[in-house]
Design an enzyme around this catalytic site. Structure first.
Site, PDB file in Angstrom:
ATOM      1  N   PRO A   2       0.629  -1.159  -0.082  1.00  0.00           N
ATOM      2  CA  PRO A   2       0.259   0.013   0.500  1.00  0.00           C
ATOM      3  C   PRO A   2       0.846   1.130  -0.117  1.00  0.00           C
ATOM      4  CG  PRO A   2      -0.898  -1.784   1.707  1.00  0.00           C
ATOM      5  CD  PRO A   2       0.504  -1.843   1.267  1.00  0.00           C
ATOM      6  N   GLU A   3       0.598   1.928  -1.383  1.00  0.00           N
ATOM      7  CA  GLU A   3       1.297   3.009  -1.326  1.00  0.00           C
ATOM      8  C   GLU A   3      -0.120   4.115  -1.329  1.00  0.00           C
ATOM      9  OE1 GLU A   3       4.092   3.370  -4.635  1.00  0.00           O
ATOM     10  OE2 GLU A   3       4.028   1.335  -4.144  1.00  0.00           O
ATOM     11  N   LYS A  58       1.163   8.523   3.859  1.00  0.00           N
ATOM     12  CA  LYS A  58       0.105   6.647   3.738  1.00  0.00           C
ATOM     13  C   LYS A  58      -0.158   6.435   4.936  1.00  0.00           C
ATOM     14  CE  LYS A  58       4.478   5.048   0.993  1.00  0.00           C
ATOM     15  NZ  LYS A  58       5.852   4.509   1.131  1.00  0.00           N
ATOM     16  N   ARG A 262      16.636  -1.746  -2.756  1.00  0.00           N
ATOM     17  CA  ARG A 262      15.235  -1.809  -2.976  1.00  0.00           C
ATOM     18  C   ARG A 262      15.215  -2.319  -4.903  1.00  0.00           C
ATOM     19  NH1 ARG A 262      11.989   1.711  -0.083  1.00  0.00           N
ATOM     20  NH2 ARG A 262      13.289   1.453   2.126  1.00  0.00           N
TER      21      ARG A 262
END
Length: 274
Positions: A2-3, A58, A262
């Site tokens: 979830p962003e 967020k 990442r």
DNA sequence: AGTGCGACCCGAACGC
DNA sequence: TGCGTTCGGGTCGCAC
């Protein structure tokens, strides 16, 4: 994961369900989810009414009666679910029960998600919300605001896109999408960007996030909305997760590298390294 | 102050 | 097939 767009999707669904509801009971299956402690929830939550639900970056913010605020951060795999009775309770961390017997469930496969309860005058500091930069959807996100802030930064583009204290709400997936749309290599030095680049990044941030919201978020890594449904935006992603596939802009083969630890997807041909 | 990395966590993907 | 290992994400906290 979830962003901003996924969190926005969740809020749009839970808000009409939750406004006006009064907390009655809380069942806890994972104590670590709750801060400052589970005791605070047991003492203060019952009887509090939900006055408003909104988002910053967020974070999901529940404004409660008597000047309390509950904050939810879904982190990687958290989900707030409101659909009927949940039969399969695997990975459930908590169950909020309201005075009308309706329920709100918090499920989190990796248990990274956090739920905070503080008084109104403490929650910004205690949750880290006060460190967030501008929210590109709910704040006054103008080109000038963005350029004034962003162009002063050092380091590479992706690092700065992920920095929640500059722009709040961008995570790994949308950072790659924004770099692609801006035609800039994620390792470009922010100090070397010109006005046109900055303008491209600014409009890409807005467009990438707005499209994702329209599509109810991207369902990668388990994301489902409050009714347990998947989003559609994964079908619109241009680079994320497409290593070895053709660039949709120039047909080159997309690559994957690591930036700040990442996974980072990009086109080595049409995303310029500055 | 800024940077970078480990910790948190566990299912999926991968390697042998 | 089956077991062990690695990976991935957001954020905090701790070293430098």
């Amino acid at each position: 994961m979830p962003e901003l767009p996924e969190v926005e999707t969740v809020i749009r669904e839970i808000k009409p369900f939750l406004i006006g509801k009064k907390f009655w009971k809380l069942e806890v299956f994972n104590k670590n989810t709750f801060l400052p402690s589970i005791k605070d929830f047991e003492i203060y939550l019952p009887g509090k009414k939900i006055l408003d639900v909104y988002r910053r970056g967020k974070y999901i913010i529940f404004e409660l009666s008597e000047d309390f605020v509950m904050v939810v951060h879904l982190r990687m795999t958290g989900a707030l679910l409101i659909s009927q009775i949940q039969r399969n309770k695997k990975h459930f961390c908590a169950e909020f029960i309201f005075s009308d017997a309706k329920k709100l469930y918090f499920r989190d496969i990796r248990k990274f998600g956090r739920i905070y309860l503080y008084k109104k005058d403490q929650f910004l500091k205690e949750t880290g919300i006060n460190k967030l930069g501008i929210d590109p959807i709910v704040d006054d996100f103008t080109l000038k605001n963005f350029v004034d802030n962003f162009s002063m930064k050092r380091g590479v583009l992706k690092k700065n896109l992920l920095d929640q204290s500059i722009i709040a709400g961008i995570g790994n997936i949308y950072a790659d999408e924004i770099a692609f749309k801006s035609k800039l290599h994620p390792l470009s030095e922010v100090g070397k960007l010109n006005n046109k680049d900055l303008k491209n990044i600014f409009s890409s941030v807005k467009e990438v996030l707005e499209l994702a919201i329209e599509n109810n978020g991207s369902s990668i890594e388990n994301f489902v909305d409050a009714k347990g449904q998947s989003g559609h935006n994964q079908n619109y992603l241009q680079v994320y997760g497409r290593k070895g596939e053709k660039c949709l802009r120039c047909d080159f083969i997309l690559e994957k590298i690591k930036v700040m630890g990442r996974g980072t997807y990009f086109c080595p041909n049409c995303q310029e390294l500055k």
